[in-house]
Scaffold this motif. Structure first.
Motif, PDB file in Angstrom:
ATOM      1  N   ILE A   1     -89.494  14.814 -97.825  1.00  0.00           N
ATOM      2  CA  ILE A   1     -89.576  14.204 -99.150  1.00  0.00           C
ATOM      3  C   ILE A   1     -90.545  13.037 -99.074  1.00  0.00           C
ATOM      4  O   ILE A   1     -90.900  12.565 -97.983  1.00  0.00           O
ATOM      5  N   ASP A   2     -90.970  12.552-100.226  1.00  0.00           N
ATOM      6  CA  ASP A   2     -91.922  11.449-100.276  1.00  0.00           C
ATOM      7  C   ASP A   2     -91.338  10.202 -99.623  1.00  0.00           C
ATOM      8  O   ASP A   2     -90.142   9.907 -99.746  1.00  0.00           O
TER       9      ASP A   2
ATOM     10  N   ALA B   1     -79.305  17.386-102.169  1.00  0.00           N
ATOM     11  CA  ALA B   1     -79.733  16.040-102.556  1.00  0.00           C
ATOM     12  C   ALA B   1     -78.695  14.998-102.152  1.00  0.00           C
ATOM     13  O   ALA B   1     -79.028  13.946-101.574  1.00  0.00           O
TER      14      ALA B   1
ATOM     15  N   SER C   1     -81.679  17.226-109.927  1.00  0.00           N
ATOM     16  CA  SER C   1     -82.568  17.021-108.785  1.00  0.00           C
ATOM     17  C   SER C   1     -82.259  15.697-108.084  1.00  0.00           C
ATOM     18  O   SER C   1     -81.536  14.839-108.605  1.00  0.00           O
TER      19      SER C   1
ATOM     20  N   GLU D   1     -84.305  13.290-107.651  1.00  0.00           N
ATOM     21  CA  GLU D   1     -84.850  12.202-108.463  1.00  0.00           C
ATOM     22  C   GLU D   1     -83.919  11.833-109.617  1.00  0.00           C
ATOM     23  O   GLU D   1     -83.763  10.650-109.947  1.00  0.00           O
TER      24      GLU D   1
END
Length: 531
Positions: free
Chosen positions: A103-104, A137, A188, A190
């Motif tokens: 992931i970022d 997640a 998600s 996010e």
């Protein structure tokens, strides 16, 4: 438990473990506990860095936890995580064992800075294609931040809890044993972080407001939006995608078997592939952002898209690819019992109604397919169709009519969803031939009556059809210069993934053509007369 092929794959993955991990099992004498023990033994046999102990103290049995050696466990499975959830298990093993998540970096920082102190329980069904993303997640948050714990609960394995907590749709996430759900449905990482991180929305709005104008701004991240972004970026122009959720309705689609050259895939997999393809180019992806207003280009030649968080994006051209959503019945009781008996995904929520009576609203292909699938799980299905006859393909109708636990009611108008305050108990429909009202006793209602375009925010800006679709010409041009549209939100017939992709590409090429022509200065009047 695991076949040779799966063992070989899993052994290769476990070779990436950085730190030793242990599996802590809490078992009983049930057949499912024996299955789980066999699975855990298989896993432990594949790597010297994996150990198993069976002295767990969890109240849910059978269950197990995954922990790094010497640390308290923060990831728990009250399930036998196979099927759709096998990937979830593999990721948990790897991430607890120190393998870095993909992931970022800024998301990792955001997770580690959360205050923590929360324990999540996610109720799932193993046939649900939306559940893995939610569990993965929450597991990742628990791996990166010691203030969180994540437990996956298979509703079919713990039916008593499902009944007690009124879980009638999955995935459903509870926090700290509270009765009210923290979130429900496909969510998600996010989106979860946005709920946990106070102030994240304001920070995002500030960053978006400061962005330089785009040459092409695509609104929507489904197949049409992804294709439009790729075609624009390949022209070397500044491209952005703003989407409420990247992947769009594809995320809610299970089997896809008519995407040319791809014999079979699933919606979530296709959504990931679309995003990965877009990320191969220099495209700014602004996910989890809902567009609220389109402002036509002014004297500066820049159109504006205003977002729900207050930010405004500017662009020389815009491609509207906002897709569609499930059509609702719009009857009393539907919203009140949504997620408490009223459902829209038979694949996700069907297993929660095992042995119960349900109805399917809609006699098209999706409705009949849903009724066929549900008939193998529930005790009885009643299919209700507004028209005088079913509209599904004949092969599907024949299959449906061959099932012994299915009733078909045509010329019926669903008028009301009834419940006892906590869950659905039935529905009322009107016989359109006699106007007589009838009541059905039910435990669940699955709505499958087509799509509505996501264009409410465009009213008063571009021309819409009586059905609310964006009117476009053969080039994807809308009623406003420099504003194009593609996909299920438009008047283009046949709402199919492959058609949306083609329309997205076409709209992007048209936008590029518009930019080229609008950048050429107009010839003086004298020259125009000579020509």
């Amino acid at each position: 438990m695991l076949d040779a092929n799966l063992k070989n794959q899993l052994q290769a993955y476990l070779g990436k473990l950085v730190h030793p991990i242990e599996l802590i099992a809490s078992l009983d004498d049930s057949p499912k506990a024996l299955e789980l023990r066999e699975l855990l033994l298989d896993i432990a046999s594949l790597s010297p860095k994996v150990s198993l102990r069976e002295d767990g103290s969890a109240s849910r049995r059978p269950s197990f936890s995954v922990a790094r050696q010497g640390q308290a466990p923060r990831i728990h499975f009250a399930a036998i995580p196979l099927g759709h959830e096998f990937t979830t298990l593999v990721l948990a093993l790897l991430q607890v064992g120190g393998h870095p998540p993909r992931i970022d970096a800024d998301l990792i920082v955001q997770i580690r800075q959360l205050p923590g102190g929360m324990r999540f329980e996610t109720f799932i069904s193993l046939s649900c294609h939306n559940c893995p993303d939610v569990v993965q997640a929450l597991n990742l948050i628990a791996v990166l931040n010691p203030g969180f714990e994540s437990t996956m609960v298979d509703g079919a394995l713990f039916q008593d809890e499902v009944e007690r907590r009124q879980v009638m749709a999955v995935p459903m996430v509870f926090c700290d044993s509270q009765d009210e759900a923290f979130c429900q449905g496909r969510t998600s990482l996010e989106e979860i972080l946005a709920k946990l991180d106070v102030g994240a929305d304001a920070r995002a709005a500030g960053k978006l407001d400061a962005m330089a104008p785009f040459d092409v701004l695509v609104v929507g991240g489904g197949p049409a939006g992804a294709a439009a972004a790729i075609y624009a970026a390949r022209k070397g122009i500044r491209t952005g995608v703003v989407a409420e959720r990247f992947g769009g309705q594809v995320l809610d689609t299970l089997a896809i078997e008519n995407l040319i050259s791809v014999t079979h895939t699933e919606g979530p997999k296709l959504a990931v592939a679309l995003e990965q393809h877009v990320k191969e180019y220099e495209v700014d992806i602004m996910n989890l952002q809902r567009a609220e207003k389109l402002v036509p280009a002014g004297a500066d030649g820049l159109a504006q898209v205003r977002l729900a968080n207050g930010a405004t994006l500017k662009s020389r051209s815009v491609i509207l690819a906002t897709g569609a959503r499930w059509r609702e019945m719009n009857v009393p009781g539907e919203q009140e019992y949504r997620g408490r008996g009223v459902a829209y995904c038979p694949h996700c929520d069907g297993p929660l109604f095992k042995g119960k009576r349900v109805a399917v609203i809609g006699g098209g292909n999706s409705g009949v397919e849903a009724a066929i699938d549900l008939a193998g799980v529930v005790s009885h299905v009643t299919l209700i169709e507004f028209d005088a006859q079913l509209r599904a393909d004949s092969v599907l109708q024949n299959k449906l009519k061959s099932l012994p636990n299915v009733d078909i009611i045509t010329s019926a108008l669903t008028s009301e969803v009834q419940g006892d305050g906590s869950k659905v108990t039935g529905l009322i429909y009107k016989d359109r031939t006699s106007d007589a009202m009838h009541k059905l006793a039910l435990d669940g209602i699955f709505v499958q009556i087509g799509l509505l375009p996501n264009t409410d925010w465009l009213k008063g800006s571009v021309a819409l059809s009586p059905r609310g679709e964006i009117e476009v010409d053969a080039r994807g041009q809308t009623s406003l210069p420099g504003i194009f549209a593609a996909g299920d939100a438009t008047t283009v017939p046949y709402k199919q993934i492959v058609i949306a992709m083609g329309e997205g590409a076409k709209a992007s090429l048209s936008a590029f053509d518009h930019l080229i022509r609008s950048s050429v200065p107009e010839a003086p009047a004298a020259e125009r007369r000579v020509a």
